[in-house]
Design a protein around this motif. Structure first.
Motif, PDB file in Angstrom:
ATOM      1  N   THR A  97       0.765  -1.308   0.077  1.00 47.48           N
ATOM      2  CA  THR A  97      -0.051   0.161  -0.126  1.00 47.48           C
ATOM      3  C   THR A  97       0.847   1.254  -0.132  1.00 47.48           C
ATOM      4  OG1 THR A  97      -0.179  -0.175   2.563  1.00 47.48           O
ATOM      5  CG2 THR A  97      -2.051  -0.961   1.160  1.00 47.48           C
ATOM      6  N   GLY A  98       2.073   1.192  -0.197  1.00 47.52           N
ATOM      7  CA  GLY A  98       2.939   2.334  -0.428  1.00 47.52           C
ATOM      8  C   GLY A  98       4.266   1.592  -0.031  1.00 47.52           C
ATOM      9  N   PRO A  99       5.399   2.625  -0.283  1.00 52.08           N
ATOM     10  CA  PRO A  99       6.883   2.256   0.202  1.00 52.08           C
ATOM     11  C   PRO A  99       7.096   1.648   1.399  1.00 52.08           C
ATOM     12  CG  PRO A  99       6.492   4.410  -1.364  1.00 52.08           C
ATOM     13  CD  PRO A  99       5.343   4.075  -0.658  1.00 52.08           C
ATOM     14  N   ALA A 251       0.206  -2.898  -5.553  1.00 51.56           N
ATOM     15  CA  ALA A 251       0.201  -1.346  -6.094  1.00 51.56           C
ATOM     16  C   ALA A 251       1.511  -0.784  -6.252  1.00 51.56           C
ATOM     17  CB  ALA A 251      -0.614  -0.769  -4.912  1.00 51.56           C
ATOM     18  N   LEU A 252       2.124  -0.861  -7.334  1.00 53.01           N
ATOM     19  CA  LEU A 252       3.546  -0.587  -7.561  1.00 53.01           C
ATOM     20  C   LEU A 252       3.644   0.896  -8.271  1.00 53.01           C
ATOM     21  CD1 LEU A 252       5.388  -3.659  -7.847  1.00 53.01           C
ATOM     22  CD2 LEU A 252       4.935  -2.705  -5.733  1.00 53.01           C
ATOM     23  N   ALA A 253       2.665   1.402  -8.746  1.00 53.14           N
ATOM     24  CA  ALA A 253       2.633   2.546  -9.434  1.00 53.14           C
ATOM     25  C   ALA A 253       3.492   3.720  -9.028  1.00 53.14           C
ATOM     26  CB  ALA A 253       1.295   3.137  -9.833  1.00 53.14           C
ATOM     27  N   GLU A 254       3.496   3.949  -7.694  1.00 53.53           N
ATOM     28  CA  GLU A 254       3.959   5.013  -6.634  1.00 53.53           C
ATOM     29  C   GLU A 254       5.552   4.719  -6.748  1.00 53.53           C
ATOM     30  OE1 GLU A 254       2.731   6.020  -2.786  1.00 53.53           O
ATOM     31  OE2 GLU A 254       0.684   5.448  -3.337  1.00 53.53           O
ATOM     32  N   ALA A 255       5.984   3.472  -7.010  1.00 52.47           N
ATOM     33  CA  ALA A 255       7.515   3.155  -6.895  1.00 52.47           C
ATOM     34  C   ALA A 255       7.894   3.349  -8.307  1.00 52.47           C
ATOM     35  CB  ALA A 255       7.695   1.754  -6.501  1.00 52.47           C
ATOM     36  N   GLY A 256       6.934   3.602  -9.275  1.00 53.60           N
ATOM     37  CA  GLY A 256       7.560   3.708 -10.940  1.00 53.60           C
ATOM     38  C   GLY A 256       7.631   2.507 -11.413  1.00 53.60           C
ATOM     39  N   ASP A 258       6.041  -0.068 -13.842  1.00 53.52           N
ATOM     40  CA  ASP A 258       4.762  -0.386 -15.017  1.00 53.52           C
ATOM     41  C   ASP A 258       4.199  -1.649 -15.213  1.00 53.52           C
ATOM     42  OD1 ASP A 258       3.130   0.226 -16.966  1.00 53.52           O
ATOM     43  OD2 ASP A 258       4.532   0.397 -18.634  1.00 53.52           O
ATOM     44  N   GLY A 275      11.845  -0.521 -11.870  1.00 50.64           N
ATOM     45  CA  GLY A 275      10.800   0.568 -12.379  1.00 50.64           C
ATOM     46  C   GLY A 275      11.304   1.003 -13.568  1.00 50.64           C
TER      47      GLY A 275
END
Length: 446
Positions: A97-99, A251-256, A258, A275
């Motif tokens: 859910t986040g880094p 949910a890895l979009a925040e980590a860059g 794709d 990433g």
């Protein structure tokens, strides 16, 4: 012990399968504070259940006895191993859910590193009517106690062939449908041909080059229509048409990162997740989720990822990862296949030898007929890159081929010259004679 607060761990491992559990144990034994998130049931699926059932069939055991043995084995070699190593096991589905943040149920934990080992899941093709029919995926077929009288298996890859043989061995009337023109289409052609002969001897009806187009419910089973106009009646359809990496909770979009649905999680040679701008700090992956779909590849990547978390630089080398179909006879392949070599423009030199011509082969087949393994029927092929003179691949079909082909795996990995390999003396009688003869042929032709 229930988690009542949001603790911090050095490492959180997502998934307790054949990659996740060894990674968690190794990191805990190295002194890290590790949490292992597992909520998808027993991790010991893979090839073990099929191998266990076929072993029971060779011993002449009843289906009920075979199922009991399978269930005992697939419970795992030691279910308490992670806890005994000091790993905290969190039961439930983990989501990133986040880094450095993982949520399990209602609890969110933080960590310095995350190792993603979420595995893969069966792919169910979009055949008209299939979703409403009595159906098993390959995972379900290896866990249920039922023995259908008539079974249609969709898929002629390793899983489909193994499952077809399992159920045929215990008396099911099995039809295997593969839309490609041959079994094991990713491997050397002779592997599928020999295995196909073994399946036919057991009564399996092979429908090669036919595509399933429609499924209708009947009483009490199903009717499957094929692209060639034929129809098959069965009690159940078993889908073994491939797998896809399980990435839906990442949910890895925040980590860059794709992520494309159904595609493997990209990793580098150190098993760091990649990433768009390179390796993502603190994020690692191993096993099926990376597209490496064998038990031994998962365990290997787990060691590579664990080394990275511990600050060591261990680089993965995939040139000599074995691929095994746990049938009888077994199919073994390693390194480059002829198809891969052709696609890469590699000038491949091939040498082969039939097991029947070995002393062991003559001993095994004399006076024996009707065996599951074909009574020493089988073959070895070795592949060398003409430009380097080194072994780059091999394939074999034969009784327990995964055991006596190990020397070739080491030879490919270590780049041992053919001149050295041809001096290795093999015991007689042994199937290694076929390896020795093939090595000598390659050396002479180079």
């Amino acid at each position: 012990m229930p988690v009542t607060m949001n603790p911090h761990y050095d490492v959180v491992v997502l998934g307790g399968g054949t990659a996740g559990e060894p990674a968690a144990v190794e990191l805990a034994e190295a002194g890290r504070d590790v949490a292992l998130v597992e909520g998808r049931g027993t991790p010991y699926r893979a090839a073990l259940p099929a191998a266990s059932l076929l072993h029971s069939a060779r011993r002449g055991e009843a289906w009920e006895t075979a199922v009991a043995r399978r269930d005992e084995l697939t419970a795992g070699p030691d279910g308490a191993a992670p806890e005994r190593a000091g790993v905290t096991v969190l039961h439930g589905y983990g989501r990133i859910t986040g880094p450095g943040r993982v949520t399990v149920g209602e609890t969110t934990v933080t960590c310095d590193d995350i190792v993603i080992c979420t595995g893969s899941e069966p792919v169910v093709p979009g055949i008209e009517g299939l979703a409403d029919a009595p159906m098993w995926t390959a995972d379900e077929a290896l866990a249920v106690p039922d023995l259908p009288r008539r079974l249609v298996v969709l898929g002629g890859g390793g899983a489909g062939c193994a499952l077809a043989q399992v159920y045929a061995a215990f008396g099911s009337q099995v039809t295997l449908v593969e839309q490609a023109g041959r079994l094991l289409s990713a491997e050397a052609p002779f592997t599928g041909e020999i295995l196909g002969d073994a399946l036919r001897r057991m009564g399996v009806d092979l429908r090669l080059g036919a595509e399933p187009v429609k499924v209708e419910r009947t009483f009490p089973g199903v009717r499957l229509w094929l692209s060639d106009g034929g129809a098959l009646d069965a009690d159940r359809v078993l889908v073994a048409a491939g797998r896809r990496p399980r990435t839906e909770d990442l949910a890895l979009a925040e980590a860059g990162v794709d992520l494309t649905p159904g595609e493997p999680l990209p990793v580098d040679e150190y098993c760091r997740v990649l990433g768009v701008e390179g390796p993502v700090p603190g994020l690692w992956a191993a096993g099926d989720v990376t597209g490496r779909r064998t038990v031994h590849a998962a365990a290997y990547q787990a060691r590579v990822a664990a080394a990275g978390v511990l600050g060591k630089r261990r680089e993965a080398d995939y040139r000599a990862l074995p691929r095994v179909v746990p049938t009888s006879p077994a199919v073994y392949a390693v390194g480059v296949s002829p198809q891969e070599a052709a696609n890469a423009g590699m000038d491949l030199l091939c040498a082969g030898y039939d097991l029947a011509a070995t002393t062991r082969g003559r001993v095994e087949r004399t006076g024996l007929t009707g065996r599951m393994d074909g009574g020493a029927g089988g073959r070895v092929e070795l592949y060398a890159d003409r430009s380097t003179g080194l072994l780059v691949g091999a394939a074999a079909v034969g009784p327990y081929a995964e055991e006596w082909m190990g020397e070739i795996t080491m030879a490919i990995r270590a780049e041992i010259p053919l001149a050295v390999l041809t001096e290795v003396v093999h015991a007689v009688p042994a199937y290694g004679e076929a390896v020795e003869a093939s090595l000598r042929e390659l050396a002479a032709r180079l």
